[in-house]
Design an enzyme around this catalytic site. Structure first.
Site, PDB file in Angstrom:
ATOM      1  N   CYS A  38       0.829  -1.200   0.000  1.00 39.40           N
ATOM      2  CA  CYS A  38       0.000   0.000   0.000  1.00 39.40           C
ATOM      3  C   CYS A  38       0.866   1.254   0.000  1.00 39.40           C
ATOM      4  CB  CYS A  38      -0.915  -0.027   1.221  1.00 39.40           C
ATOM      5  SG  CYS A  38      -1.946   1.437   1.424  1.00 39.40           S
ATOM      6  N   SER A  40       0.388   3.839   1.653  1.00 40.73           N
ATOM      7  CA  SER A  40       0.544   4.332   3.021  1.00 40.73           C
ATOM      8  C   SER A  40       1.863   3.848   3.614  1.00 40.73           C
ATOM      9  CB  SER A  40      -0.623   3.860   3.897  1.00 40.73           C
ATOM     10  OG  SER A  40      -1.851   4.367   3.415  1.00 40.73           O
ATOM     11  N   HIS A  43       4.729   5.892   2.261  1.00 39.83           N
ATOM     12  CA  HIS A  43       4.909   7.195   2.902  1.00 39.83           C
ATOM     13  C   HIS A  43       5.852   7.094   4.097  1.00 39.83           C
ATOM     14  CE1 HIS A  43       2.206   9.415   0.418  1.00 39.83           C
ATOM     15  NE2 HIS A  43       1.128   8.756   0.791  1.00 39.83           N
ATOM     16  N   HIS A  59       0.362  -3.522   6.484  1.00 44.32           N
ATOM     17  CA  HIS A  59      -0.867  -3.383   7.272  1.00 44.32           C
ATOM     18  C   HIS A  59      -2.105  -3.913   6.553  1.00 44.32           C
ATOM     19  CE1 HIS A  59      -0.754   0.219   4.705  1.00 44.32           C
ATOM     20  NE2 HIS A  59      -2.079   0.116   4.715  1.00 44.32           N
ATOM     21  N   CYS A 162      -7.290  -2.906   3.736  1.00 44.13           N
ATOM     22  CA  CYS A 162      -7.039  -1.466   3.621  1.00 44.13           C
ATOM     23  C   CYS A 162      -7.640  -0.907   2.339  1.00 44.13           C
ATOM     24  CB  CYS A 162      -5.544  -1.145   3.679  1.00 44.13           C
ATOM     25  SG  CYS A 162      -5.184   0.618   3.533  1.00 44.13           S
TER      26      CYS A 162
END
Length: 361
Positions: A38, A40, A43, A59, A162
């Site tokens: 992902c 995320s 980042h 995650h 997610c």
């Protein structure tokens, strides 16, 4: 166990032998079968968002329960589960008012005076986003996972944790799309494509997908987009407004860039709502002009699609099993853990939809 550890931002993850503790009260030990890659996580890897290090990202996962601690009441050994970073305590104000995704209670983590869940030699390893799923095992609070139908393929189930929870949740929970309403999805990565698919399930009249990559626009059409627009075009927003004769009821931003958020606001009709899902640079702001306010436009966030994941994820599994939710098309590639850095490189290019790390069965 093998795990992909991030020691410093802007460096490659390193495959290390990490020790995972035995489950304590309300904790569940899960053998990881698959974990999505992902943006995320990217980042944190690229340093755009801070986090304690060393840590293990990941995650968006699914696996099988290997052991449970005392007082665990929601899952049992052998259950197939999907994990979600929206771990919830169940008794704070957010949980008790039905906003579980906003829960930040420390009760889902181990106290600081207790042995950490993850260790690298004698060094504690930070558990990222309550999960740390780029590892052969996960030790999580029982309210960070939910049991699903064991017939559900776990490599597909992983992305429910997610991408699909966020994208579909934006449609079902935050936007509350009514059949016949128009929807524009800005960005056709995993989250955006899930929103497109969910908008079709919700009965949206027009579903317009906006992305600069032609291949992604084609995938969006397969998943239910009635129209596609090249985001690189200077007239992209105007094209959406023309297609919908004045703008859309709902715009979903799934990129995490100020320009895409501005597009989401611009394509709204009077009274429309823009839902911003992407993780933007922390210094950025998204707003409305005075004219937008006079037109009763609205901007909202929807953290993790405002999910109630113990309920939402089994329903999404049912959508997949009945052929309404197309997870197979969203997944672009499957890779072993040793190729995690290659997966992040592909994500940085912006051309892929969703890669999934798969572990040995």
């Amino acid at each position: 166990m093998k795990a992909a550890v991030l020691f410093e931002p802007k460096t490659k993850l390193s495959i290390e032998d990490v020790t995972v503790d035995a489950p304590g009260p309300h904790e569940v030990l899960i053998r990881t079968v698959a974990c999505g890659v992902c943006r995320s996580d990217l980042h944190f890897v690229d340093g755009a968002y801070p986090h304690a290090l060393p840590g293990i990202p990941g995650h968006e996962a699914a696996g099988v329960v290997e052991a449970v601690g005392s007082e665990v009441a929601t899952v049992k050994v052998g259950d197939h589960v999907v994990t979600c970073l929206s771990a919830f305590c169940g008794h704070c104000e957010f949980c008790l008012t039905g906003r579980m995704a906003l829960c930040i209670s420390g009760d889902v983590r181990r106290p600081k005076d207790v042995r950490p869940r993850l260790m690298l030699g004698d060094m504690p390893v930070a558990q990222m986003l309550n999960l740390s799923a780029y590892a052969e095992m996960m030790l999580v609070h029982e309210h960070a996972c939910v049991a699903i139908d064991p017939e559900m393929p776990l490599d597909r189930a992983a992305i429910l944790g997610c991408a699909v929870t966020t994208g579909a949740g934006a449609i079902f929970n935050a936007a509350k799309v009514v059949p016949g309403e128009t929807v524009c999805v800005v960005g056709c990565g995993g989250v955006g494509l899930a929103a497109v698919n969910a908008a079709r399930i919700a009965g949206a009249g027009k579903v317009i997908a906006v992305d600069p990559v032609a291949e992604k626009r084609a995938i969006a059409e397969k998943l239910g987009a009635t129209h596609v627009v090249d985001a690189a075009s200077e007239t992209a927003a105007d094209e959406v407004i023309e297609l919908t004769r004045g703008g859309v009821h709902h715009a979903i931003e799934a990129v995490g860039r100020p320009q895409s958020a501005a597009t989401a606001v611009k394509v709204l009709r009077r009274g429309g709502t823009a839902t911003i899902l992407g993780m933007m640079p922390l210094t950025e702001k998204v707003g409305l002009s005075a004219l937008d306010l006079l037109a009763d436009k609205k901007v909202q966030g929807a953290l993790m699609g405002r999910n109630h994941f113990p309920i939402d994820i089994p329903r999404l599994v049912d959508f997949y099993q009945r052929g309404a939710l197309d997870l197979d098309t969203i997944i672009a590639d499957r890779m072993p853990l040793e190729r995690i850095n290659d997966a992040f490189d592909e994500l940085r290019k912006g051309d892929t939809t969703r890669s999934v790390i798969v572990f040995d069965a």
